[in-house]
Design a protein around this motif. Structure first.
Motif, PDB file in Angstrom:
ATOM      1  N   SER A  92       0.849  -1.146  -0.047  1.00  0.00           N
ATOM      2  CA  SER A  92       0.005   0.021  -0.122  1.00  0.00           C
ATOM      3  C   SER A  92       0.824   1.158   0.042  1.00  0.00           C
ATOM      4  CB  SER A  92      -0.811  -0.019   1.107  1.00  0.00           C
ATOM      5  OG  SER A  92      -0.403  -0.320   2.437  1.00  0.00           O
ATOM      6  N   GLU A  96      -2.694   7.815  -1.595  1.00  0.00           N
ATOM      7  CA  GLU A  96      -4.153   7.786  -1.167  1.00  0.00           C
ATOM      8  C   GLU A  96      -4.016   7.002   0.265  1.00  0.00           C
ATOM      9  OE1 GLU A  96      -3.520   3.789  -3.379  1.00  0.00           O
ATOM     10  OE2 GLU A  96      -3.061   6.120  -3.753  1.00  0.00           O
ATOM     11  N   ASN A  97      -3.183   6.552   0.952  1.00  0.00           N
ATOM     12  CA  ASN A  97      -3.016   5.743   1.961  1.00  0.00           C
ATOM     13  C   ASN A  97      -2.351   6.405   3.128  1.00  0.00           C
ATOM     14  OD1 ASN A  97      -4.238   2.973   1.785  1.00  0.00           O
ATOM     15  ND2 ASN A  97      -2.640   2.751   0.109  1.00  0.00           N
ATOM     16  N   GLN A 136     -11.452   4.883  -1.421  1.00  0.00           N
ATOM     17  CA  GLN A 136     -10.301   5.513  -2.166  1.00  0.00           C
ATOM     18  C   GLN A 136      -8.946   5.050  -1.771  1.00  0.00           C
ATOM     19  OE1 GLN A 136     -11.262   7.812  -4.686  1.00  0.00           O
ATOM     20  NE2 GLN A 136     -13.207   7.175  -4.063  1.00  0.00           N
ATOM     21  N   SER A 137      -8.701   4.048  -0.544  1.00  0.00           N
ATOM     22  CA  SER A 137      -7.511   3.714  -0.195  1.00  0.00           C
ATOM     23  C   SER A 137      -7.723   2.222   0.086  1.00  0.00           C
ATOM     24  CB  SER A 137      -6.834   4.394   0.929  1.00  0.00           C
ATOM     25  OG  SER A 137      -7.902   4.352   2.353  1.00  0.00           O
ATOM     26  N   SER A 139      -6.611   1.280   3.057  1.00  0.00           N
ATOM     27  CA  SER A 139      -6.488   1.547   4.751  1.00  0.00           C
ATOM     28  C   SER A 139      -7.683   1.184   5.251  1.00  0.00           C
ATOM     29  CB  SER A 139      -5.889   3.043   4.918  1.00  0.00           C
ATOM     30  OG  SER A 139      -5.763   3.146   6.257  1.00  0.00           O
ATOM     31  N   GLU A 142     -10.114   4.064   6.688  1.00  0.00           N
ATOM     32  CA  GLU A 142     -11.264   4.669   5.892  1.00  0.00           C
ATOM     33  C   GLU A 142     -12.450   4.209   6.054  1.00  0.00           C
ATOM     34  OE1 GLU A 142     -12.466   5.691   1.210  1.00  0.00           O
ATOM     35  OE2 GLU A 142     -10.464   4.488   1.773  1.00  0.00           O
TER      36      GLU A 142
END
Length: 469
Positions: A92, A96-97, A136-137, A139, A142
């Protein structure tokens, strides 16, 4: 194994979080706070501020000092901010993360920074995607953003309902246009504290950031607690009554800076106590001296020397300009970094029988390499003492020991491991000794397999891995 051909035998955690409310130059002070937390993550950093209700953000890959400069800091206006330092990995790596995450909503913008791991994250993500959420990520942080958006009521009510659906380890700082929230999971797995600074407040993963800013420590955020900070002051809300205090033992053993305080216990002191207990459990009277592996093992080495009556010496020198190379996300980068990281003091160790104290053994490769370095530098014998128990189980709460194949103590007994690393003797601190040093209110699941939460099936694939399925 070829010379220098290994993966660095250290562990890493996800990140550090920081927040500040009602203080001038909030972004600048957040920068200093994140710099104090840099050891918790070196792959990315971000700061979000609220300027009259409008949330501004800057984030990027790299160290805090690489991501921020006077120009972009000056653009982050406002007297409240949250920040984040992140450990990255090859799975990752994208921007975005990197946190804080930012949600633009017709109901009002908000930003989120998170430390830990949500163990029911996969189930929640699938449910949210089925209901139409678009992530969007990659992670799991989110997930909280989407849960908040799904709930009804005031933002405080939405946040309270959302976090009550999360299981696992999480310390969140959440910022709206006018309010900052500090949230800790009901198990108290990772640290989060609050301090006063003038007429404002500071929140941090570690108390060391308070020292940097001159803030006055107030207390830790309690398990299951949400602290709400706005113009009305500080308010405490508990989202659940089912709480327990199970601080991650690796926060004491490895992650936190020695000048931080966790649950009222100074980290340096805790490591020194564990080193002294280790000397009582596993003495080495034939040795000439005790040395530690810089940096996180030095306090334990001093404790071992205290408990054994052996002299403490500096036998390994760390290159301070290399940084914590375990955070490098690829094997090639780890290998390149560790070659320059440690140098033995030949004039000190030549012809000597050494007790080498380290904080942990994960893969065993670095221990093997260090012993090889010491013996090449003239050490007569190297007796290894580990100031934590053998790591036999994966962690599911944000510590990156997620594969049994990476945990050498899960595959080898003590004698097999001693032979592998080529030590003259090897001993670990017992689980009982660890609890004697740190207290019973700790999570020691990676040492005793007693997980403090339900794992939602995460453990099954590791059982299958061990069985070769």
């Amino acid at each position: 194994m070829r010379e220098f051909d290994y993966i660095l035998d250290e562990i890493h955690e996800e990140c550090g979080v920081f927040g500040i409310y009602n203080v001038e130059n909030a972004a600048q002070l957040t920068y200093y706070g994140l710099h104090s937390l840099q050891h918790r993550g070196q792959q990315g950093a971000g700061i979000a501020t609220s300027d009259n209700g409008h949330i501004l953000r800057h984030r990027g890959n790299g160290l805090v000092i690489e991501v921020f400069n006077s120009e972009n800091i000056s653009e982050l206006k406002g007297n409240m901010a949250i920040g984040h330092v992140r450990m990255g990995d090859v799975k990752s790596p994208g921007i975005e993360n990197i946190q804080p995450l930012l949600v633009r909503s017709h109901l009002g913008d908000f930003s989120v920074a998170h430390n830990g791991r949500i163990v029911n994250g996969d189930q929640l993500r699938m449910q949210l995607e089925f209901e139409g959420s678009i992530f969007q990520s990659s992670s799991d942080s989110e997930i909280l953003c989407h849960l908040i958006q799904k709930e009804s009521g005031t933002f405080t009510e939405k946040l309270t309902k959302a976090v009550s659906k999360l299981e696992g380890a999480f310390s969140f700082v959440v910022m709206t246009g006018s309010t900052i929230y500090a949230v800790r999971d009901k198990n108290g797995l990772h640290p989060l504290s609050i301090a006063e600074l003038g007429e404002g407040y500071v929140i941090s993963s570690e108390t060391v950031a308070f020292e940097t800013l001159g803030a006055k420590f107030m207390r830790s955020v309690k398990p299951g607690e949400i602290i709400k900070i706005n113009k009305e002051g500080l308010k405490s809300i508990f989202y659940t009554n089912c709480t327990q205090d199970k601080m991650c033992s690796m926060e004491f053993i490895y992650f936190s800076r020695p000048d931080s305080t966790i649950n009222g216990l100074n980290v340096h002191t805790s490591r020194r106590i564990c080193g002294r207990i280790l000397a009582e459990e596993s003495p080495c009277p034939e040795a000439d001296m005790v040395i530690g592996v810089p940096d996180s093992s030095l306090s334990a080495a001093v404790g071992y020397a205290d408990g054994s009556g052996l002299p403490y010496e500096t036998g390994l020198i760390k290159n301070r300009y290399i940084g914590r190379t375990f955070i490098q996300p690829t094997q090639q980068e780890r290998e390149r970094g560790v070659k320059m990281k440690l140098s033995p003091m030949s004039s000190v160790i030549a012809g000597k029988k050494i007790v080498l104290v380290d904080d942990s053994i994960v893969r065993g490769t670095t221990s093997k390499y260090i012993i090889k370095l010491l013996k090449e530098a003239g050490a007569k014998e190297v007796h290894v003492r580990i100031a934590s128990p053998a790591m036999i189980a994966p962690c599911f709460y944000g510590v990156d020991t997620s594969s049994l194949k990476d945990l050498i103590s899960a595959r080898m007994n003590l004698e097999e491991l001693r032979e592998y690393i080529a030590a003259d003797s090897l001993a670990f601190l017992s689980v009982e000794g660890l609890r004697k040093g740190l207290g019973n209110n700790i999570c020691a699941a990676c040492f005793d397999k007693n997980y403090p939460t339900y794992l939602f099936g995460l453990e099954k694939k590791f059982k299958e891995e061990k069985e070769g399925k």
